[in-house]
Design a protein around this motif. Structure first.
Motif, PDB file in Angstrom:
ATOM      1  N   UNK A  82       0.777  -1.171   0.009  1.00 23.23           N
ATOM      2  CA  UNK A  82       0.111  -0.043   0.034  1.00 23.23           C
ATOM      3  C   UNK A  82       0.734   1.244  -0.222  1.00 23.23           C
ATOM      4  N   UNK A  83       2.010   1.273   1.008  1.00 21.72           N
ATOM      5  CA  UNK A  83       2.744   2.272   1.117  1.00 21.72           C
ATOM      6  C   UNK A  83       3.383   2.650  -0.518  1.00 21.72           C
ATOM      7  N   UNK A  84       3.810   1.676  -1.142  1.00 22.26           N
ATOM      8  CA  UNK A  84       4.599   1.722  -2.298  1.00 22.26           C
ATOM      9  C   UNK A  84       3.825   2.578  -3.478  1.00 22.26           C
ATOM     10  N   UNK A  85       2.450   1.961  -3.600  1.00 16.83           N
ATOM     11  CA  UNK A  85       1.567   2.785  -4.601  1.00 16.83           C
ATOM     12  C   UNK A  85       1.347   4.110  -4.071  1.00 16.83           C
ATOM     13  N   UNK A  86       0.961   4.407  -2.668  1.00 13.46           N
ATOM     14  CA  UNK A  86       0.783   5.837  -2.221  1.00 13.46           C
ATOM     15  C   UNK A  86       1.973   6.554  -2.642  1.00 13.46           C
ATOM     16  N   UNK A  87       3.183   6.151  -2.110  1.00 11.78           N
ATOM     17  CA  UNK A  87       4.438   7.167  -2.613  1.00 11.78           C
ATOM     18  C   UNK A  87       4.777   7.429  -3.586  1.00 11.78           C
ATOM     19  N   UNK A  88       4.711   6.247  -4.504  1.00 11.48           N
ATOM     20  CA  UNK A  88       5.217   6.489  -5.962  1.00 11.48           C
ATOM     21  C   UNK A  88       4.297   6.783  -7.049  1.00 11.48           C
TER      22      UNK A  88
END
Length: 129
Positions: A17-23
């Motif tokens: 989830x953090x990956x898709x939010x961040x990038x």
């Protein structure tokens, strides 16, 4: 008609989830959890287009342990970032942050400008104009 959402089983729901939010600028809903089924999920929304559902259940096995290997079925999805310069910049940012780039930025034979990176679960993402 349109594709409303795609779903991916993941081992690490929070990191993915953090990956898709961040990038990719995804916006997540609140985590859904069903204790009886040991199922948890997030729906991620983007500026435009279909949503991405990240799902976790501890009994789901990995499809392959060989990142970047070809197989039958859905093999990648593409995210449009708007320009060749943005493809290059995001690819380099992901590389610098330790993510695997399996396809360098390039113009494909069918006219796309893209790179290919692996998310934390080794799913292929084409970053394109």
């Amino acid at each position: 008609m349109k594709i409303e959402h795609l779903a991916i089983w993941v081992a690490d729901l929070e990191a993915t989830r953090r990956f898709y939010e961040t990038y990719f600028g995804a916006q997540s809903n609140d985590r859904y959890h069903n204790p009886r089924k040991q199922f948890s999920s997030y729906f991620l929304s983007f500026t435009d287009g279909c949503r991405l559902e990240l799902m976790h259940r501890p009994d789901i096995q990995a499809l392959s342990d060989k990142a970047g290997q070809e197989y039958r079925g859905i093999i990648h999805f593409a995210v449009s970032v708007g320009s060749e310069a943005k493809v290059d910049a995001l690819t380099e940012r992901l590389r610098a942050d330790g993510y695997t780039v399996i396809g360098e930025p390039r113009r494909t034979g069918d006219g796309y400008y893209e790179s290919v990176v692996l998310d934390p679960e080794s799913n292929r993402i084409e970053i394109t104009v």
